[in-house]
Each structure stands twice: as structure tokens, then as C-alpha cells.
Design an enzyme around this catalytic site. Structure first.
Site, PDB file in Angstrom:
ATOM      1  N   GLU A 123       0.863  -1.185   0.000  1.00 54.83           N
ATOM      2  CA  GLU A 123       0.000   0.000   0.000  1.00 54.83           C
ATOM      3  C   GLU A 123       0.898   1.233   0.000  1.00 54.83           C
ATOM      4  OE1 GLU A 123      -3.519  -0.283   2.161  1.00 54.83           O
ATOM      5  OE2 GLU A 123      -3.832   1.877   2.342  1.00 54.83           O
ATOM      6  N   LYS A 149      -4.819  -0.866  13.741  1.00 57.59           N
ATOM      7  CA  LYS A 149      -5.596   0.218  13.117  1.00 57.59           C
ATOM      8  C   LYS A 149      -7.053  -0.201  13.241  1.00 57.59           C
ATOM      9  CE  LYS A 149      -6.524   2.442   8.632  1.00 57.59           C
ATOM     10  NZ  LYS A 149      -6.062   2.666   7.249  1.00 57.59           N
ATOM     11  N   GLU A 189     -11.020   4.518   8.769  1.00 60.87           N
ATOM     12  CA  GLU A 189     -11.144   4.309   7.323  1.00 60.87           C
ATOM     13  C   GLU A 189     -11.802   2.969   7.005  1.00 60.87           C
ATOM     14  OE1 GLU A 189      -7.093   5.084   5.951  1.00 60.87           O
ATOM     15  OE2 GLU A 189      -7.576   7.218   5.891  1.00 60.87           O
ATOM     16  N   ARG A 227      -3.091   2.758  17.010  1.00 61.44           N
ATOM     17  CA  ARG A 227      -2.980   3.981  16.209  1.00 61.44           C
ATOM     18  C   ARG A 227      -4.068   4.990  16.550  1.00 61.44           C
ATOM     19  NH1 ARG A 227      -2.958   3.510  10.450  1.00 61.44           N
ATOM     20  NH2 ARG A 227      -1.183   4.863  10.119  1.00 61.44           N
ATOM     21  N   LYS A 284       0.209  10.049  14.330  1.00 63.81           N
ATOM     22  CA  LYS A 284       0.805  10.679  13.151  1.00 63.81           C
ATOM     23  C   LYS A 284       1.276  12.083  13.518  1.00 63.81           C
ATOM     24  CE  LYS A 284      -1.588   8.108   9.556  1.00 63.81           C
ATOM     25  NZ  LYS A 284      -2.149   8.073   8.204  1.00 63.81           N
ATOM     26  N   ASP A 322      -2.777  13.985   7.862  1.00 68.49           N
ATOM     27  CA  ASP A 322      -2.205  12.808   7.218  1.00 68.49           C
ATOM     28  C   ASP A 322      -0.950  13.144   6.413  1.00 68.49           C
ATOM     29  OD1 ASP A 322      -2.137  10.145   6.640  1.00 68.49           O
ATOM     30  OD2 ASP A 322      -3.677  10.185   5.084  1.00 68.49           O
ATOM     31  N   GLU A 355       3.871   9.391   0.187  1.00 72.98           N
ATOM     32  CA  GLU A 355       2.512   9.308  -0.357  1.00 72.98           C
ATOM     33  C   GLU A 355       1.985  10.645  -0.871  1.00 72.98           C
ATOM     34  OE1 GLU A 355      -0.359   7.722   2.394  1.00 72.98           O
ATOM     35  OE2 GLU A 355      -2.043   8.289   1.122  1.00 72.98           O
TER      36      GLU A 355
HETATM   37  C1  GCU Z   1      -3.637   7.217   4.558  1.00 74.33           C
HETATM   38  C2  GCU Z   1      -3.328   6.348   3.378  1.00 74.33           C
HETATM   39  C3  GCU Z   1      -3.916   4.971   3.526  1.00 74.33           C
HETATM   40  C4  GCU Z   1      -3.505   4.371   4.857  1.00 74.33           C
HETATM   41  C5  GCU Z   1      -3.846   5.315   5.981  1.00 74.33           C
HETATM   42  C6  GCU Z   1      -3.304   4.865   7.328  1.00 74.33           C
HETATM   43  O1  GCU Z   1      -4.974   7.565   4.586  1.00 74.33           O
HETATM   44  O2  GCU Z   1      -3.820   6.945   2.210  1.00 74.33           O
HETATM   45  O3  GCU Z   1      -3.444   4.196   2.450  1.00 74.33           O
HETATM   46  O4  GCU Z   1      -4.125   3.153   5.038  1.00 74.33           O
HETATM   47  O5  GCU Z   1      -3.294   6.572   5.751  1.00 74.33           O
HETATM   48  O6  GCU Z   1      -2.371   5.486   7.805  1.00 74.33           O
HETATM   49  O7  GCU Z   1      -3.824   3.930   7.899  1.00 74.33           O
END
Ligand code: GCU
Length: 838
Positions: free
Chosen positions: A170, A291, A295, A328, A369, A374, A402
Site C-alpha cells: 500500500e 488500526k 477508514e 494507532r 501521526k 495525514d 505518499e
Molecule cells: C492514509 C493512506 C492509507 C492508509 C492510511 C493509514 O490515509 O492513504 O493508504 O491506510 O493513511 O495510515 O492507515
């Protein structure tokens, strides 16, 4: 000519130190390395790795024959004696309080005329770190007769790989995974060993090998026994321990339970048993990264439990093994409604975690983070780092670029990290630099704290897809050890080790890379507005419009008159109030907010005048032009290094920098056009919207004739001239003819076209009847990274044909041959007099 290199040796090349740079002190006459202690012969011990590394390194750097001696060999001034401090009978010359008192610390004592050189470690890993520190100085020609020592500021110095079990990564831009392929750990782990070696050489001591968006099948017994264990065994001798990212829902999806509720006793039993099984195969496993509720990932909130209850579920079984849960803080709602002016994704980490400070088990570490959103080109430091006191935290950086050019642009990130680490959070009104908070000796006294970073090394021999991106991995490791380090100093070390000890190379490359982050910020997103990349697609090229109008919460709230997020307590989302009072009051007021974060904290008219005296909109235009102009200089500066480094690596970087120059212009034009059209305010310098040297191919013009080419809307209007490109019919070639309206002179011809991932179209360029050049739309192969299927700001790119003599009336012809769905799309042609960039 220097022999070609492929980059795989990175900063551990151990290149011979040039004769001209040798002195008696920087080139000691060592011929024997003696490793003290029983473990010295155990290949799995960092001690034996240290011995082998020293023999290999010294012999290569100094070109002399060096061998491993036995512990009974005589110690002379040409011996290097290496061991943990208890193995030395005398610690003569070592200060009574020294780095040797701390875990992982080392002390190095170069030889004098009568005594041997010594590398002493607090522990076996400290010896290995000392060995690498010694070799680094030796390779840089910087070994002196002075003794020195060092120990790390923080115990946690980790990496998070986002590798998937199918072999993809990723946000990976450097090839497929070193760890996985076809749903399992790879047979061939040779590069994993090399990775562990690189990590150890900069002080990194842990790695989570799989994606935070985790695949639960990694936890099957087969996978643990035949895969995960092998990885741990290979990395262990380098002092690198592994951890695993877990999927919160594994009890259901892998275990067949009905729920993954953290308070359900079957779930607790399932994780407990799983943890026993994991430790059966990896007894020194570091722990788990989680995590959850992020998301779309499930988590404790999905079962009406708190985040602490979720974290403690893993902490309990881990505690008996001394393992940690890295939970996280990246928990946020990605369906946030923008029509509520109080909504703010930046608030999420503190809102979700701060009140749970007392609720986490001792072995839970919250992973934060560095910024509240982000990994953007500019963000304030996450306030959560100053809001947990009892609960320990680590900071999360991103070596993977990224949002910063995806290792296709060179962007040296350490200056940004240095700023973050030096930021004073003013906890309780006292000095509290982030780098101190992240140390056991800091204001909160967290025994387990430190650093992690998302890293996306892959099988490419460059590791990261771009030789220059490795400066980030090097600097990250060194900062985790010594966070007060200066980004430029680290860069110069890296250059000497990776490229050359020639002072001109060090100076040129150092200056170039130090300009990359400011340049990227210049042409991507200014004044704290964020990176302005396409957040709805690949996060690579420009799309300012994509920030708003969706639930992801990376909003800019740009309208025809004004832009920026009001994050004040008085009138906005209240985010500024999440900091301790002294910091909060700086961000609360426009007058005290630094210009580079103005739009992060405040919503202002485009005509608002900055501290610099410029309006916001003019600052945008100027910064974009200056940033893109800076990028144009990189290729030239790099060209001056030709011959001073090997051709293979030189060419690889030259190609990328030339590409970067073209794409920086795409960024500049897209962002400037977008805000120009939204605000209706002209650029004082009349650049935006005025491209004197261009022939836009989709615009009707008597000079341009299309044959087999038709206009097509670009996916993002601002990424093509007037929102349109031209492309051929499917499977049929097309031709564009331009009758030039220029004075007789020598010009550079720039062709802007779109290189998508859905084909490899071919092009030729001719003037009158003679061919000037041909090319293929195959950047997906040459840059090692798929940008986009569409005609947009990701695929937009430029090719130059330099030094072409032209005169008025000359006919320039481009022929495009489509391939698959890539229908040889073109944007414009620029005819540039010498020295002009447009
Ligand atoms: C960002 C990223 C994702 C990743 C996420 C994370 O949003 O685009 O690909 O999974 O961070 O840190 O979990």
C-alpha cells in the site's frame, strides 16, 4: 570511469576512501578484529554480525587485508577489539558516566600508537551500533583519534511496512514486497536480511512487516511457523525485532467466532491463544500494531466499547511476554459532513483519545501521526502528543512519500521532521519539545516511547524507487537515535556514504536536496492549505477541488471570496484549543499565526494581507512559480555531478529529475488556474492564464490543424489547457500540425502530453520534414509507478527537445499512435527561447 552501481548497497557500500583523502588518523592500520565474548561465534548474535561487518567494511574502505582474530590473539595497535563492556577487564579511558550506561549505547576509542582500537557496547546490540558508527566515520574519511560514544534518546525506533500478503505494498513505489508474495511469506528473504542490516546501521530496532490494513490470514499457524518465524530469525542478528499488524475482526473472519467484541470472553480467549501461538514461533516478538475504527476498519467502537477496551484486549495477553500494543490514533470519521462548520477531522485524535489517558494498560502505546491529518506537506504538530500524560505515545512519520511526490519527485523530508521534533508544546507552561516528550527523560517520563515511520521499501534495487529517496530512510533512522540532529548534517553523511566523499558532490547534492521540500511546498500547497493533491484518487498529482465536498475532512473551504479552515475556539472548530494555552493562543489569532500555517487555522479572503506584505492569492501564485522554477534547476545541478558518480545511478536520477521538472510545471499551472478561476483575481505578474509560448492543441486556432485527433475533456479541468486535451480515435493514429509563429532562433520544444497507465502510446515529432524525436508513453515502466488511468494532473507530463533551430512558418508535426486505451493524448506545445520556462 566509475563502475555502475544499482543502489542495493545504499549507504553501506564501503567504497574505498580515495588515497588523496587519507591521513594517519582516518585510515588506521588495522589488520585484526577481535570480538570478545562467547556469543562472538554465534552467527545469530549481533556480536558476530559486528565482527563480520567490521572485517568486510575496513578491508573494503581501506583496501587492506583484515581478518577476524580469536580472543586469545595479541592486542596491538593494529587490532580492533570489540565487545560488550563486561567482556573488557579494563575500561581505561571510558568516562565514569558514559553512553555505555544506557541500553544500546556504545563507546569507541580509536587506536593510539601503543593500544588497540576498541568498540565497546552496553550490550550486544550496542556493539553492533558501535561497529556501524565506526564504519560510517571510516567510510566518510572522518575518523579522528578522539574517542566518542552515543546512546539513543528513545527505545522505540521502528518501521511500519504497509506490505500486503499478495506482494503489493500500500502506497508502495519501489517494487513488490520483500516479505510477501502469493498470500505467504516469500521463500527468498535475502533482501530482508539486507534490509535489517540497513536498519541496524542507522539504529532502527523494530519493524512491523505487514500493512495496518491487515490480512488476518498472516496469523494462521502455517504462516507463523513457516513464514513469520523465518523473517524474525533473519532480522534478529541485526538487533531488529518484528511486530505484526492485526486485523481487529480476526476472531470473526479467521477464527469463525460470531463477534470480535473485545469484552466477549470467547474473543478474549481467541486472542490469548493466538498470542501464545505467535510467541511460540517468535519469542521476542515486539507486539502488535492496531488500526481500528479507522477508514472502514472495524474496532471496539463498532461493538459499543471504548478504544481503551479495544487496546487492552491485546495488551493483556502480550504483557506476559513483555510485548506492546501500538494502538494507532488515526481514528476518525471519513463520512464527516462539511456543511457543519464545527466539524473537523483534525479534532479527532484528541477527541477520541485524550479522555482515555487513565484507561489504557501499561503496555499500550498510542501511535500518533505527526500532524492531525495525514502526512501533508505542512501541518502543525498533533496536539495529542502533548495531551496524553500517563499513556505513552510514539510519533509516526512517513518515509513513504505518499503525499510528497511518491518517490518520483525527490523530496528530502528530514527538514520537516526536524521542525516537528523541535516544536515546543509548552506543556504546563514549560519547555516541552516534541523530541523531549518522545524520550524517557522527557516531561512525561514515558519509559516506552519513540518513533515509527511508514516505509515502503520494495524489491527494486533502489529500495524506494528513487536513489535520492533513500536520504529519507537514512535520516529517519538517525533522527530516531539522535532527534536533535541537523537535517543537513545527516544529508551530508548520507551523501558521502552513498555517492562520494568528494566535497563538491557533497555540497552540490546537499544544496539540491535541501531545496526540495521548500520547492515541493511551493508548487503543491502553501500557507498550511495542505498538499492539494487528488485525495479522491492516487494522492499524487494536483487536484485542489478534491479536498472539499466529500467526507474525508481534508477541507480547505475555498469559495469565490475566501478560503482556509477556521479552527479557532472563538469562531471555528475549536482545534486550536486542543494545544496547551501558550500554543493555543498563538494559533487562535491571525496576527500571531505564522504565515505558513495561516490557512490551516483561519478562513480569510484571498485579498488578506500576509505578514510578508503579499495577499494570500498573490502568495499562492508567486510560491507556485518560485517552487516550480526551483525544480527546473535540479537537473542542471545534478548534471554537474556527471562523471563524479557512476553513470548508472547518475542516469536513473537524471531521468527522474527531468520528469520532476515537467510535473512541477503541471502542479504550478493546475493550482494557479484553479484559484484564478475560483477567485477571479489576476496574477499581478500576469503569468497565470497567459502562456505566451504555448500552442494549446484543443483550442481552435488557425495555426493548429488536427487530423485524426479530437478534443476531449480532461478529468480535472485545471490539469489541461482550457480543460481539454486532444486524443486519437481508438486504434487509429492521428496527426497534429502546428504552423509556427516564431522569430528565427534556436529553441527548446516542450511537448506536454498525458502518460496514463492504460497503454503505451507512441509519438513522433518532426519539423517540416525532418524528425526531431520519438518517444513512448511508458512512464509506468520507466518511473516504476502507475499514476492514473485518466487524462488528469497525475498523468500530465512533459518531454523536451532542446536546441532546435526554428523560423516563422516552420511546420511542426506530432504523430500519435494509440496503444490500448491510451489514445496518444496531447495538451500543448511550448516553443521556448533560451532560458525561458513556460
Ligand atoms: C492514509 C493512506 C492509507 C492508509 C492510511 C493509514 O490515509 O492513504 O493508504 O491506510 O493513511 O495510515 O492507515
Amino acid at each position: 570511469m566509475l563502475p555502475d552501481e544499482d543502489g542495493v548497497a545504499a549507504w553501506l557500500r564501503y567504497a574505498a576512501l580515495p588515497e588523496s583523502q587519507r591521513t594517519a588518523t582516518n585510515s588506521p592500520a588495522i589488520d585484526t578484529v577481535i570480538v570478545l565474548g562467547d556469543e562472538a561465534s554465534d552467527a545469530s548474535s549481533p556480536l558476530s554480525v559486528a565482527g563480520r561487518e567490521l572485517v568486510d567494511g575496513i578491508s573494503k574502505i581501506l583496501g587492506r587485508s583484515v581478518s577476524l582474530g580469536s580472543s586469545s590473539s595479541q592486542h596491538t595497535s593494529s587490532t580492533l577489539v570489540v565487545g560488550v563492556r563486561d567482556a573488557f577487564t579494563l575500561l581505561e579511558g571510558v568516562p565514569s558516566s558514559s553512553p555505555l550506561d544506557h541500553t544500546d549505547g556504545y563507546w569507541i576509542d580509536p587506536a593510539s600508537s601503543s593500544s588497540p582500537s576498541r568498540i565497546i557496547g552496553h550490550d550486544a546490540r550496542g556493539v553492533l551500533y558501535g561497529a556501524f558508527a565506526y564504519l560510517s566515520k571510516l567510510a566518510q574519511g572522518r575518523l579522528s583519534s578522539e574517542a566518542w560514544g552515543s546512546s539513543p534518546r528513545a527505545p522505540i525506533r521502528w518501521i511500519n511496512q504497509w506490505d500486503n500478503m499478495d506482494g503489493t505494498i500500500e502506497r508502495g513505489y519501489g517494487g513488490r514486497s520483500l516479505f510477501f508474495e502469493g498470500g505467504a511469506i516469500r521463500e527468498d528473504l535475502a533482501r530482508v536480511k539486507e534490509y535489517a542490516r540497513l536498519m541496524a546501521s542507522v539504529g532502527l530496532n523494530g519493524i512491523v512487516i505487514n500493512n495496518v490494513n491487515a490480512n488476518a490470514s498472516l496469523l494462521s499457524e502455517e504462516s507463523l511457523a513457516n513464514g513469520v518465524k523465518r523473517v524474525a530469525d533473519i532480522m534478529r542478528p541485526y538487533g531488529v525485532r518484528i511486530g505484526l499488524a492485526l486485523n481487529f475482526d480476526a476472531p470473526r473472519t479467521l477464527g469463525g467466532l460470531e463477534t470480535s467484541d473485545p469484552l466477549d470472553e470467547n474473543v478474549v480467549a481467541w486472542w490469548t491463544e493466538k498470542t501464545h501461538l505467535i510467541y511460540k514461533y517468535v519469542p521476542d516478538m515486539l507486539g502488535y500494531t492496531i488500526k481500528a475504527n479507522s477508514e472502514g476498519q472495524p474496532g471496539p467502537l463498532s461493538y459499543g466499547r471504548t478504544l481503551a477496551e479495544g487496546a487492552n484486549l491485546f495488551a493483556k495477553p502480550l504483557s506476559q511476554y513483555g510485548g506492546f500494543v501500538f494502538y494507532r490514533a488515526f481514528v476518525y470519521d471519513h463520512h464527516l459532513r462539511e456543511d457543519n462548520p464545527k466539524n473537523d477531522r483534525a479534532n479527532a485524535a484528541v477527541d477520541f483519545f485524550a479522555h482515555l489517558d487513565d484507561a489504557f494498560d501499561d503496555n499500550v502505546v498510542v501511535q500518533v501521526k505527526f500532524g492531525p491529518i495525514d502526512f501533508q506537506v505542512r501541518e502543525p504538530v498533533s496536539p495529542l502528543l502533548a495531551r496524553l500524560r500517563k499513556t505513552k505515545a510514539v510519533i509516526e512519520f512517513m518515509v513513504a512519500q505518499e503525499y510528497m511526490g511518491q518517490q518520483t519527485h525527490a523530496v528530502y523530508l528530514a527538514p520537516q521532521w526536524q521542525e516537528v521534533l523541535a516544536f515546543d508544546m509548552r506543556v504546563d507552561g514549560k519547555p516541552s519539545l516534541v523530541r523531549d516528550i518522545l524520550s524517557p527523560s522527557g516531561p512525561f517520563g514515558w519509559p516506552t516511547t519513540g518513533y515509527t515511520a511508514v516505509v515502503n521499501v520494495g524489491r527494486d534495487t533502489t529500495w524506494l524507487g528513487h536513489h535520492l529517496a533513500m536520504a529519507n530512510l537514512y535520516a529517519y533512522g538517525r533522527l530516531t537515535w539522535a532527534p536533535e540532529s541537523d537535517a543537513r548534517v545527516l544529508l551530508d553523511e548520507w551523501t558521502r556514504l552513498t555517492w562520494s566523499t568528494d566535497p563538491e558532490v557533497v555540497e552540490t547534492l546537499g544544496n539540491l536536496l535541501m531545496d526540495t521540500w521548500p520547492a515541493y511546498e511551493g508548487h503543491s500547497g502553501n500557507l498550511g492549505i495542505q498538499t492539494l493533491c487528488d485525495i479522491l484518487y492516487t494522492h499524487y498529482g494536483p487536484s485542489p477541488a478534491s479536498q472539499d465536498g466529500n467526507g474525508w475532512g481534508q477541507w480547505t473551504r475555498a469559495n469565490a471570496k475566501s478560503l482556509g479552515m477556521d479552527r479557532t475556539v472563538a469562531t471555528g472548530t475549536g482545534f486550536a484549543g486542543q494545544y496547551h494555552p501558550e500554543v493555543a493562543s498563538v494559533y487562535e489569532k491571525i496576527e500571531t499565526t505564522p504565515d505558513n500555517l495561516l490557512l490551516w487555522f483561519h478562513h480569510v479572503p484571498y485579498t488578506h494581507v500576509l505578514k510578508s506584505g503579499k495577499t494570500v492569492i498573490q502568495h499562492f501564485y508567486d510560491a507556485h512559480y518560485e517552487g516550480a522554477a526551483m525544480v527546473q534547476t535540479f537537473s542542471q545541478r545534478w548534471a554537474s555531478l556527471r562523471g563524479k558518480i557512476d553513470d548508472a545511478r547518475w542516469e536513473h536520477v537524471a531521468f527522474k529529475l527531468a520528469y520532476q521538472a515537467g510535473h512541477a510545471l503541471v502542479w504550478r499551472d493546475s493550482v494557479c488556474r484553479f484559484y484564478h478561476s475560483l477567485s477571479g483575481i489576476d496574477d499581478d505578474k500576469k503569468r497565470v492564464g497567459h502562456y505566451a509560448h504555448r500552442y494549446a492543441l484543443a483550442a481552435p486556432s488557425p495555426n493548429v490543424v488536427l487530423d485524426g485527433y479530437t478534443p476531449v475533456d480532461a478529468r480535472l479541468p485545471e490539469s489541461a489547457s482550457n480543460g481539454k486535451a486532444v486524443q486519437t480515435e481508438e486504434e487509429k493514429s492521428g496527426k497534429v500540425t502546428i504552423t509556427l509563429d516564431v522569430d528565427s532562433a534556436v529553441y527548446d520544444i516542450a511537448v506536454n502530453y498525458f502518460d496514463t497507465s492504460v497503454g503505451r502510446a507512441s509519438y513522433s515529432l518532426a519539423v517540416n520534414d525532418s524528425t526531431v524525436g520519438t518517444w513512448q508513453g511508458n512512464l509506468q515502466d520507466r518511473l516504476g509507478h502507475d499514476f492514473s488511468e485518466y487524462i488528469d494532473g497525475h498523468s500530465a507530463t512533459r518531454i523536451y527537445f532542446r536546441g532546435v533551430a526554428l523560423k516563422g512558418g516552420d511546420v511542426l508535426i506530432i504523430e500519435g499512435q494509440p496503444d490500448g486505451k491510451e489514445r496518444a493524448p496531447l495538451d500543448y506545445v511550448s516553443i521556448l527561447p533560451e532560458g525561458v520556462v513556460d
